[in-house]
Each structure stands twice: as C-alpha cells, then as structure tokens.
Design an enzyme around this catalytic site. Structure first.
Site, PDB file in Angstrom:
ATOM      1  N   CYS B 136     -19.235  10.927  -3.757  1.00  0.00           N
ATOM      2  CA  CYS B 136     -19.028  12.350  -4.437  1.00  0.00           C
ATOM      3  C   CYS B 136     -17.951  13.104  -3.635  1.00  0.00           C
ATOM      4  CB  CYS B 136     -20.152  13.043  -4.511  1.00  0.00           C
ATOM      5  SG  CYS B 136     -20.363  14.274  -5.654  1.00  0.00           S
ATOM      6  N   ILE B 137     -18.513  14.360  -3.090  1.00  0.00           N
ATOM      7  CA  ILE B 137     -17.194  15.080  -2.464  1.00  0.00           C
ATOM      8  C   ILE B 137     -17.485  14.855  -0.853  1.00  0.00           C
ATOM      9  CG2 ILE B 137     -18.782  17.209  -2.328  1.00  0.00           C
ATOM     10  CD1 ILE B 137     -15.011  17.083  -2.966  1.00  0.00           C
TER      11      ILE B 137
END
Lengths: 218, 218
Positions: B136-137
């Site tokens: 994800c991030i």
C-alpha cells in the site's frame, strides 16, 4: 451475484467484533463470488477495553457503528436500515461485541437478552427462510430468533453451551475446522475463535460456513 | 518455522493500519506455514478519524500500540523491543497510519520523515540482509531505509510515486495482483488498497508478497 448482510458489533475482540473473524468472513464472501454490505447498531459500546492490557478504559466511550466502520473502510450501515429483501443471507461475526453489544450474554449469563434492533433484523431473515450464519459466540443469539430446538454450536465449552441450551438451543459439539448445519432453519454455525489456536484454523471454519450459507441461498 | 515481524500503525485505514491488509497478511503468513509476531510504536496517533463520517474526532486521542492490539487480539509488542535476530523477515502493513504515525508522508508530502523507532527497526533488518515486505503506502518508507535507487511500487498513482521517487525510490508501476521485487535488497512491494477494488483483489497481491518474502528468507 449473491449479496450477504454481515453484522458487526464494534472493532476489537474484547469489546466489539473479532477483527480477524470479520475480515476473513468478508474475504471468504468475496473469494466465493458473492458480495456483502456491513451493518452495525448505532448504539454505545457496553464499554471500551484496552486490548494491550485487557483492562476497561474507564474514561472512554465508543459507538458500535462508528467503530465497526474501521473494519469496513467506512462502508458500514446502521442496522436499523437493513432491509432483508436486498439480501440473500445474513452472517453474524463473533467477538465479545456479540455478547456485550448485540446481546447481554457476557454480562447477564443465564438471564441474557438480545438487542431489539438485532432481533428485528435477524427475525426478518428467519421469517422469509433466508439462510443465516453465526460464528464464535454469536450462536448465543439463536434461541431468541428461532424456535426452541434450533441447532448450533459454540464449539466444545460445556459451561457456555449449557447457558445457551437453557434458552432453547440444541447444542452440538464441533471442531474448529467444521460447521454445524440446521437444515430446517438454514442456519450454519462454526466455533472460530471459541476454539481456534491460529488465524489459519479460523479461516478453515469460516470458509466452510460461507460456503454452506451461499449454498442455502438459491 | 519461519518467523515474521509484522509492523502495525494503529487500527483503521484512515488513522492507523488498514485492517483488512493487516489480517490478510497474518492469514497469508499462517497459511504459508510460517508464524508471526506483531509490533507497533508506543506513541500517540497523529489523530483519530471517525471512520463513519471521515471527520477528525477533535476531542479524542488514541495510542498506536494500544489500538494495534485490537488487530492482534492483544498480542502486539512495543516496536522498541523488536530484535531482528529473532525473525527471518519484516513486513510493513499499509493504511494511513504508515503515512501519519510511522512517517509524516501524508502530512508533509515532499518534506516527510520517518519515525526514529521505525527507522531503527527497519534498518536492522536491512543491515543483515533479511527480506522485507511493504504494501500500500508503506513503500514511502523505503528511501529512508535503503540506498537511493531502491525499487518498489505504490501502484500507479503518479503524483504519490513522484513524491517518494524524489527521495530516492525507483518507482515501478504495478497491478494490484502483482508485486515488485528488488532482488538486490530482498524487498517485495504490492499496491494493495492503493489500487484494489475488492478485498479478494487485495488478498491476491498480499499472498504473493508473503510468498516472495518467505522465499527470500532462506
């Protein structure tokens, strides 16, 4: 595509929904080609537990619907809005939230009751003979929704099973990897974290529960 | 049995760990025959977001470690205690917690930094060439841990990729079902909810990330 209503009771095993059971339920539904919407009652949690220490956080209060939204990435609806016509089945996730917020089972033991909104939603599915799944401690709700003699399991904990049986459940012992099926009422139950010793064990039982619930929903 | 350190940043996509990514990571590790322990920094969350409304809860404060314990059913440890000698690999889960609590990426954009405890833990694994996964991030952390040119992905969001690339990441676009592998540094990244449109899509990428991380850990 079959559409399943998943009922949450907060976010965290000790005061809400068991998070791992909840996510594995959503994952199983999605992997088995169906879709879901999550619901929770818009009520205060019975209490807040610090999950690191296990102690009650005396100065905190949280809302069941607001916390359940964490599991659903914001997508959770007020249980009072649940319309059974839009769904093929209903599944209740476990965790102490089912026994503290959806019912008073963990607090009142042999004198427990079920939240009225929960009863209304669950009975709407039962009335039109749509299938239902209950995992972990959530089968404690069964005797208040279905007629006496309804079959289900919370695993193998005799003391807990006895309390629910006193209300009308016909309890059947069950391994973590298995389910108990009440064919007449189209109900599927599995012990999940009432028995599981690992997250992959939990997934075996929940995958099976979702499979049977989807098979019941023609 | 291989033992993986999983790093959490709270409990809920908008102010902590993305819950579904976290649970799917633990499930994948367990299903693939390894084991895990969860860690989180014992620090205040940047803020608390009401996940139902998306608004900041101005009068609330929560602790990253305490909230992460909800995902781990109480079993989460202070990140400061993490000893890389006890583990074969480390995996960072996504959610805004990685960009608000583990780092300041969501707040400071082109001038972001990474929490010192997070840096110490991650660099300890990098130093002894133990594999690492970021989803994800969380790959926003990579340029502060590894030398410039380290390869990774946050999916296909050009603006976000550009900010991280400015710090030294060689960003490679990637589909939700795939991973980017930096063979030299034994790093695996996958977009997860930076791209996913369903929970089963997320699981495909995370299962692959865990598979590659375990394959790197001889």
């Amino acid at each position: 595509m079959k559409n399943i209503a998943v009922i949450l009771s907060g976010c965290g095993v000790y005061d809400g929904s068991e998070i791992q059971e909840a996510v594995i339920t959503l994952l199983a539904i999605s992997q088995q080609g169906a879709t879901y919407r999550c619901f929770a009652p818009n009520i205060a949690q019975h209490h807040v537990i610090n999950h690191l220490t296990g102690e009650v956080s005396e100065d905190e209060s949280r809302n069941v619907l607001v916390e359940a939204a964490r599991i659903g990435r914001g997508d959770v609806e007020d249980l009072i809005e649940l319309n059974e016509k839009e769904f093929d089945a209903i599944i209740f996730v476990g965790g102490f939230g089912a026994a503290k917020n959806l019912s008073s089972f963990a607090l009142d033991n042999d004198n427990y009751s079920v939240n009225e909104q929960v009863l209304t939603a669950a009975k709407a599915f039962a009335k039109v003979e749509k299938p239902a799944g209950f995992m972990c401690i959530a089968p404690a709700l069964l005797p208040m929704i279905y007629p006496a003699g309804v079959k289900g399991t919370i695993g193998k904990d005799n003391a807990t099973a006895k309390l629910i049986s006193a209300k009308g459940l016909t309890h059947i012992d069950c391994d973590v990897a298995d389910v108990v099926v009440d064919e007449a009422h189209k109900i599927v139950t599995t012990p999940a974290y009432m028995l599981a010793e690992s997250i992959s064990e939990v997934a075996v039982g929940i995958n099976k529960l979702v499979k049977y619930v989807l098979a019941f929903s023609k």
